[in-house]
Scaffold this motif. Structure first.
Motif, PDB file in Angstrom:
ATOM      1  N   GLY A  41       0.915  -1.287  -0.155  1.00  0.00           N
ATOM      2  CA  GLY A  41       0.246   0.127   0.460  1.00  0.00           C
ATOM      3  C   GLY A  41       0.711   1.798   0.049  1.00  0.00           C
ATOM      4  O   GLY A  41       0.457   2.213   0.096  1.00  0.00           O
ATOM      5  N   ARG A  42       2.326   1.101  -0.306  1.00  0.00           N
ATOM      6  CA  ARG A  42       2.645   2.145  -0.483  1.00  0.00           C
ATOM      7  C   ARG A  42       3.301   2.531  -1.851  1.00  0.00           C
ATOM      8  O   ARG A  42       3.091   1.937  -2.857  1.00  0.00           O
ATOM      9  N   GLY A  43       4.218   3.984  -1.475  1.00  0.00           N
ATOM     10  CA  GLY A  43       5.010   4.063  -2.641  1.00  0.00           C
ATOM     11  C   GLY A  43       6.176   3.179  -2.769  1.00  0.00           C
ATOM     12  O   GLY A  43       6.390   2.632  -2.412  1.00  0.00           O
ATOM     13  N   LYS A  99      16.726  10.861 -20.137  1.00  0.00           N
ATOM     14  CA  LYS A  99      15.408  10.987 -19.440  1.00  0.00           C
ATOM     15  C   LYS A  99      14.911  10.318 -20.246  1.00  0.00           C
ATOM     16  O   LYS A  99      13.737  11.042 -21.347  1.00  0.00           O
ATOM     17  N   GLN A 102      11.786   4.405 -17.241  1.00  0.00           N
ATOM     18  CA  GLN A 102      11.272   2.960 -16.648  1.00  0.00           C
ATOM     19  C   GLN A 102      10.623   2.021 -16.739  1.00  0.00           C
ATOM     20  O   GLN A 102       9.270   2.510 -16.508  1.00  0.00           O
TER      21      GLN A 102
ATOM     22  N   GLU B   2      11.664  12.535  -1.327  1.00  0.00           N
ATOM     23  CA  GLU B   2      10.561  11.040  -1.141  1.00  0.00           C
ATOM     24  C   GLU B   2       9.606  10.454  -0.609  1.00  0.00           C
ATOM     25  O   GLU B   2       9.692  10.719   0.949  1.00  0.00           O
ATOM     26  N   VAL B   4       7.654   8.186  -0.009  1.00  0.00           N
ATOM     27  CA  VAL B   4       7.409   6.442   0.120  1.00  0.00           C
ATOM     28  C   VAL B   4       7.338   6.022   0.936  1.00  0.00           C
ATOM     29  O   VAL B   4       6.602   4.605   0.970  1.00  0.00           O
ATOM     30  N   GLY B   5       6.843   6.493   2.574  1.00  0.00           N
ATOM     31  CA  GLY B   5       5.815   6.604   3.331  1.00  0.00           C
ATOM     32  C   GLY B   5       4.860   6.909   3.597  1.00  0.00           C
ATOM     33  O   GLY B   5       4.358   6.684   4.622  1.00  0.00           O
ATOM     34  N   LEU B   6       3.992   7.313   2.574  1.00  0.00           N
ATOM     35  CA  LEU B   6       2.783   7.130   3.512  1.00  0.00           C
ATOM     36  C   LEU B   6       1.598   6.663   2.734  1.00  0.00           C
ATOM     37  O   LEU B   6       2.118   6.031   1.893  1.00  0.00           O
ATOM     38  N   HIS B   7       0.939   6.230   3.260  1.00  0.00           N
ATOM     39  CA  HIS B   7      -0.945   5.961   2.569  1.00  0.00           C
ATOM     40  C   HIS B   7      -0.687   6.229   1.389  1.00  0.00           C
ATOM     41  O   HIS B   7      -1.300   7.107   0.705  1.00  0.00           O
ATOM     42  N   LEU B   8      -1.210   5.863   0.794  1.00  0.00           N
ATOM     43  CA  LEU B   8      -1.669   5.839  -0.955  1.00  0.00           C
ATOM     44  C   LEU B   8      -3.637   7.030  -0.430  1.00  0.00           C
ATOM     45  O   LEU B   8      -4.392   5.677  -0.193  1.00  0.00           O
ATOM     46  N   PHE B  89       1.080   6.125 -10.207  1.00  0.00           N
ATOM     47  CA  PHE B  89       2.367   7.293 -10.078  1.00  0.00           C
ATOM     48  C   PHE B  89       2.340   7.803 -10.643  1.00  0.00           C
ATOM     49  O   PHE B  89       2.616   7.602 -12.247  1.00  0.00           O
ATOM     50  N   ASN B  93      11.505  13.444 -13.372  1.00  0.00           N
ATOM     51  CA  ASN B  93      13.200  13.093 -13.488  1.00  0.00           C
ATOM     52  C   ASN B  93      13.388  14.713 -13.242  1.00  0.00           C
ATOM     53  O   ASN B  93      13.229  15.924 -14.354  1.00  0.00           O
ATOM     54  N   ARG B  94      14.829  14.658 -12.939  1.00  0.00           N
ATOM     55  CA  ARG B  94      15.197  15.801 -12.179  1.00  0.00           C
ATOM     56  C   ARG B  94      16.896  15.537 -12.560  1.00  0.00           C
ATOM     57  O   ARG B  94      17.299  15.042 -12.798  1.00  0.00           O
ATOM     58  N   GLU B  95      16.730  16.618 -13.050  1.00  0.00           N
ATOM     59  CA  GLU B  95      18.545  16.995 -13.273  1.00  0.00           C
ATOM     60  C   GLU B  95      19.475  16.920 -12.262  1.00  0.00           C
ATOM     61  O   GLU B  95      19.708  18.430 -12.021  1.00  0.00           O
ATOM     62  N   LYS B 100      17.686   9.996 -12.489  1.00  0.00           N
ATOM     63  CA  LYS B 100      16.923   9.561 -11.761  1.00  0.00           C
ATOM     64  C   LYS B 100      15.464   9.936 -11.560  1.00  0.00           C
ATOM     65  O   LYS B 100      15.328  11.108 -11.510  1.00  0.00           O
ATOM     66  N   VAL B 101      14.571   8.569 -11.810  1.00  0.00           N
ATOM     67  CA  VAL B 101      12.942   9.333 -11.623  1.00  0.00           C
ATOM     68  C   VAL B 101      12.735   9.310 -10.582  1.00  0.00           C
ATOM     69  O   VAL B 101      12.936   7.890  -9.761  1.00  0.00           O
ATOM     70  N   PHE B 103       8.966   8.980  -7.458  1.00  0.00           N
ATOM     71  CA  PHE B 103       8.011   8.755  -8.009  1.00  0.00           C
ATOM     72  C   PHE B 103       7.270   9.299  -6.789  1.00  0.00           C
ATOM     73  O   PHE B 103       8.005   9.659  -5.885  1.00  0.00           O
ATOM     74  N   GLY B 104       5.883   9.812  -7.225  1.00  0.00           N
ATOM     75  CA  GLY B 104       4.777  10.710  -6.424  1.00  0.00           C
ATOM     76  C   GLY B 104       4.467   8.918  -5.381  1.00  0.00           C
ATOM     77  O   GLY B 104       4.553   8.180  -5.305  1.00  0.00           O
ATOM     78  N   PRO B 105       3.801   9.321  -4.462  1.00  0.00           N
ATOM     79  CA  PRO B 105       3.560   8.551  -3.609  1.00  0.00           C
ATOM     80  C   PRO B 105       1.869   7.291  -3.897  1.00  0.00           C
ATOM     81  O   PRO B 105       2.204   6.226  -3.609  1.00  0.00           O
TER      82      PRO B 105
END
Lengths: 113, 113
Positions: A41-43, A99, A102, B2, B4-8, B89, B93-95, B100-101, B103-105
């Protein structure tokens, strides 16, 4: 066309045991390779990425390591698994240098007991 | 950072209605954005991408809108179908010194038949 494989698909391991997850890519050369972990349930959390053979960059300090012994092979390892290592592990590749999108493998579901 | 720790977050939509999934990004230097769809137990699949020199791009039943002024990205799905139920999701892509891509939550889309 390019394809990406991961194995095993599922794995149940006891705490303290070693781990080796494998990822291979077909149909391309010099790909960028990535390992992600996804808790339920996470990212997506980026763990490692590689831009070439033997070149590994780690994103977060952890109990895991990665290796790239061949151009299209990416391995995720651990010497001693922790309960917190449980999760869904995804390998991805992108074309070298640009760029670009993935592309993800089917994933390995790891349960550490 | 990032998320990554948030619930969807979740979105419920009636079958046949249009869906709009939103995403905010933080780095004004990001110049490439991707939407992925992840079905349960599978790896994310590429849906559509957009570069920062565009503000709209259309695919089959999907449209991505980019508002660089407020750093906002949205995915519109026309005539939502049960097969569209998945986690979506956005990624940027950041400069940085490497590609490296980020990802949002993710947003969980549930289609009500």
């Amino acid at each position: 066309s390019q394809t990406i494989h991961q194995w095993p698909a599922t794995l149940v391991q006891p705490v303290g045991s070693p781990l080796s997850l494998e990822c291979t890519v077909e149909g391309t050369s010099n790909p960028n390779l990535y390992w992600y972990r996804q808790a339920a349930g996470r990212g997506l959390q980026l763990l490692f990425y590689s831009v070439g053979i033997g070149q590994i960059s780690s994103e977060v300090p952890q109990n895991l390591s990665a290796s790239r012994p061949q151009d299209r092979q990416f391995i995720l390892s651990s010497k001693k698994l922790l309960l917190s290592d449980s999760g869904f592990y995804l390998c991805a590749w992108s074309p070298w240098g640009g760029k670009e999108t993935q592309y993800f493998g089917p994933g390995t579901r790891l349960l550490v007991l | 950072g990032e998320s990554v720790g948030l619930h969807l977050p979740t979105l419920s939509v009636q079958e046949g209605d249009n869906s709009i999934i939103n995403c905010a990004y933080s780095n004004s230097a990001s110049d490439y954005f991707i939407w992925y769809k992840q079905e349960s137990g599978k790896g994310p699949q590429f849906i559509i991408d957009i570069r920062s020199n565009m503000d709209k791009r259309q695919g089959q039943r999907v449209t991505v809108l980019l508002n660089k002024t407020v750093k906002h990205l949205s995915l519109q799905i026309a005539a939502t179908q049960p097969g569209d139920s998945a986690v979506y999701f956005c990624a940027e892509n950041r400069e940085t010194s490497y590609d490296k891509v980020i990802f949002g939550p993710g947003t969980s889309l549930s289609v009500i038949p």
